[in-house]
Scaffold this motif. Structure first.
Motif, PDB file in Angstrom:
ATOM      1  N   SER A  78       6.296-119.848 -39.107  1.00  0.00           N
ATOM      2  CA  SER A  78       5.376-119.506 -38.227  1.00  0.00           C
ATOM      3  C   SER A  78       5.603-118.769 -37.151  1.00  0.00           C
ATOM      4  CB  SER A  78       4.577-120.896 -37.608  1.00  0.00           C
ATOM      5  OG  SER A  78       3.819-121.536 -38.722  1.00  0.00           O
ATOM      6  N   ALA A  79       6.915-119.106 -36.490  1.00  0.00           N
ATOM      7  CA  ALA A  79       7.608-118.558 -35.096  1.00  0.00           C
ATOM      8  C   ALA A  79       7.946-117.015 -35.863  1.00  0.00           C
ATOM      9  CB  ALA A  79       8.868-119.120 -34.599  1.00  0.00           C
ATOM     10  N   SER A  80       8.451-117.100 -36.873  1.00  0.00           N
ATOM     11  CA  SER A  80       9.088-115.647 -37.520  1.00  0.00           C
ATOM     12  C   SER A  80       7.899-114.793 -37.448  1.00  0.00           C
ATOM     13  CB  SER A  80       9.739-115.866 -38.711  1.00  0.00           C
ATOM     14  OG  SER A  80      10.233-114.750 -39.344  1.00  0.00           O
ATOM     15  N   ILE A  81       6.785-115.235 -38.213  1.00  0.00           N
ATOM     16  CA  ILE A  81       5.551-114.390 -38.377  1.00  0.00           C
ATOM     17  C   ILE A  81       4.861-113.929 -36.970  1.00  0.00           C
ATOM     18  CG2 ILE A  81       3.080-114.221 -39.105  1.00  0.00           C
ATOM     19  CD1 ILE A  81       5.248-114.053 -41.332  1.00  0.00           C
ATOM     20  N   MET A  82       4.828-114.718 -35.895  1.00  0.00           N
ATOM     21  CA  MET A  82       4.457-114.558 -34.773  1.00  0.00           C
ATOM     22  C   MET A  82       5.369-113.427 -33.843  1.00  0.00           C
ATOM     23  SD  MET A  82       2.897-117.984 -32.963  1.00  0.00           S
ATOM     24  CE  MET A  82       4.214-119.113 -33.392  1.00  0.00           C
ATOM     25  N   LEU A  83       6.595-113.411 -34.248  1.00  0.00           N
ATOM     26  CA  LEU A  83       7.395-112.625 -33.357  1.00  0.00           C
ATOM     27  C   LEU A  83       7.147-111.435 -34.114  1.00  0.00           C
ATOM     28  CD1 LEU A  83      10.717-115.027 -33.189  1.00  0.00           C
ATOM     29  CD2 LEU A  83       9.383-113.817 -31.323  1.00  0.00           C
ATOM     30  N   SER A  84       7.094-111.275 -35.333  1.00  0.00           N
ATOM     31  CA  SER A  84       7.264-109.990 -36.147  1.00  0.00           C
ATOM     32  C   SER A  84       5.823-109.327 -35.667  1.00  0.00           C
ATOM     33  CB  SER A  84       7.096-110.283 -37.570  1.00  0.00           C
ATOM     34  OG  SER A  84       7.001-109.232 -38.451  1.00  0.00           O
ATOM     35  N   ASP A  85       4.678-109.856 -35.693  1.00  0.00           N
ATOM     36  CA  ASP A  85       3.433-109.365 -35.248  1.00  0.00           C
ATOM     37  C   ASP A  85       3.532-108.902 -33.858  1.00  0.00           C
ATOM     38  OD1 ASP A  85       2.269-109.965 -37.685  1.00  0.00           O
ATOM     39  OD2 ASP A  85       1.271-111.703 -37.074  1.00  0.00           O
ATOM     40  N   PHE A  86       4.068-109.686 -33.087  1.00  0.00           N
ATOM     41  CA  PHE A  86       4.183-109.105 -31.500  1.00  0.00           C
ATOM     42  C   PHE A  86       5.073-108.104 -31.088  1.00  0.00           C
ATOM     43  CE2 PHE A  86       5.866-110.345 -26.852  1.00  0.00           C
ATOM     44  CZ  PHE A  86       4.666-109.956 -26.488  1.00  0.00           C
ATOM     45  N   THR A  97      14.597-106.001 -29.875  1.00  0.00           N
ATOM     46  CA  THR A  97      14.984-107.179 -29.211  1.00  0.00           C
ATOM     47  C   THR A  97      14.134-108.393 -29.865  1.00  0.00           C
ATOM     48  OG1 THR A  97      15.524-106.351 -27.022  1.00  0.00           O
ATOM     49  CG2 THR A  97      15.351-108.722 -27.217  1.00  0.00           C
ATOM     50  N   LEU A  98      13.041-108.231 -29.886  1.00  0.00           N
ATOM     51  CA  LEU A  98      12.199-109.171 -30.676  1.00  0.00           C
ATOM     52  C   LEU A  98      12.538-109.337 -31.812  1.00  0.00           C
ATOM     53  CD1 LEU A  98      10.222-110.884 -28.791  1.00  0.00           C
ATOM     54  CD2 LEU A  98       8.429-109.530 -29.744  1.00  0.00           C
ATOM     55  N   LEU A  99      12.547-108.119 -32.795  1.00  0.00           N
ATOM     56  CA  LEU A  99      12.991-108.191 -34.051  1.00  0.00           C
ATOM     57  C   LEU A  99      14.303-108.895 -34.322  1.00  0.00           C
ATOM     58  CD1 LEU A  99      11.757-104.765 -35.401  1.00  0.00           C
ATOM     59  CD2 LEU A  99      10.634-106.808 -35.820  1.00  0.00           C
ATOM     60  N   GLY A 100      15.254-108.826 -33.448  1.00  0.00           N
ATOM     61  CA  GLY A 100      16.369-109.518 -33.502  1.00  0.00           C
ATOM     62  C   GLY A 100      16.320-110.933 -33.353  1.00  0.00           C
ATOM     63  N   ILE A 101      15.351-111.493 -32.351  1.00  0.00           N
ATOM     64  CA  ILE A 101      15.306-112.727 -32.332  1.00  0.00           C
ATOM     65  C   ILE A 101      14.506-113.255 -33.564  1.00  0.00           C
ATOM     66  CG2 ILE A 101      13.789-114.652 -31.061  1.00  0.00           C
ATOM     67  CD1 ILE A 101      14.041-112.462 -28.524  1.00  0.00           C
ATOM     68  N   GLN A 102      13.562-112.480 -34.229  1.00  0.00           N
ATOM     69  CA  GLN A 102      12.798-112.994 -35.409  1.00  0.00           C
ATOM     70  C   GLN A 102      13.875-112.979 -36.502  1.00  0.00           C
ATOM     71  OE1 GLN A 102      12.032-110.568 -38.003  1.00  0.00           O
ATOM     72  NE2 GLN A 102      10.559-111.836 -39.096  1.00  0.00           N
TER      73      GLN A 102
END
Length: 125
Positions: A78-86, A97-102
């Motif tokens: 779920s966190a991976s999907i939320m980060l990807s969408d954001f 940066t966000l895609l790296g965290i994802q």
């Protein structure tokens, strides 16, 4: 030619007229001790006390490992999907940066999935 050097001064008796002595005044020893405590506070490492985790949010101790791993896997997915969408809403430097965290979250999800695969299913009688 040999130069004669005088003996060093006695250290037991500090003359009252020495302006560099930290012990020239009656209260200077207290100041010196306070300075030592301050230096120790900032320069000596403190040993951490025993860590007591908060009990506000606690996982039941009798939970099965498989259930815990399954829940962790779902949470990470779920966190991976939320980060990807954001990340899709942001401009380039922040998106990267966000895609790296994802990606790190996704790798954690894969590791939890592998741990689930390695678990032996409980035997049922």
């Amino acid at each position: 030619m040999f130069k004669v050097t005088p003996n060093p001064p006695e250290t037991d008796a500090i003359p009252e007229s020495d302006p560099t002595s930290p012990y020239s005044a009656p209260n200077s020893r207290k100041l010196h001790e306070a300075a030592e405590r301050a230096l120790d506070h900032y320069l000596k490492p403190h040993l951490p006390s025993e860590r007591k985790p908060s009990t506000m949010f606690i996982v039941a101790p009798d939970m099965e490992t498989e259930s815990l791993l399954a829940h962790a896997c779902e949470s990470m997915a779920s966190a991976s999907i939320m980060l990807s969408d954001f990340a899709g809403l942001l401009e380039t430097p922040y998106r990267n940066t966000l895609l790296g965290i994802q990606q790190v979250v996704m790798l954690g999800e894969l590791a939890v999935n592998r741990a689930l695969d390695n678990l032996e299913p409980p035997t049922r009688n």
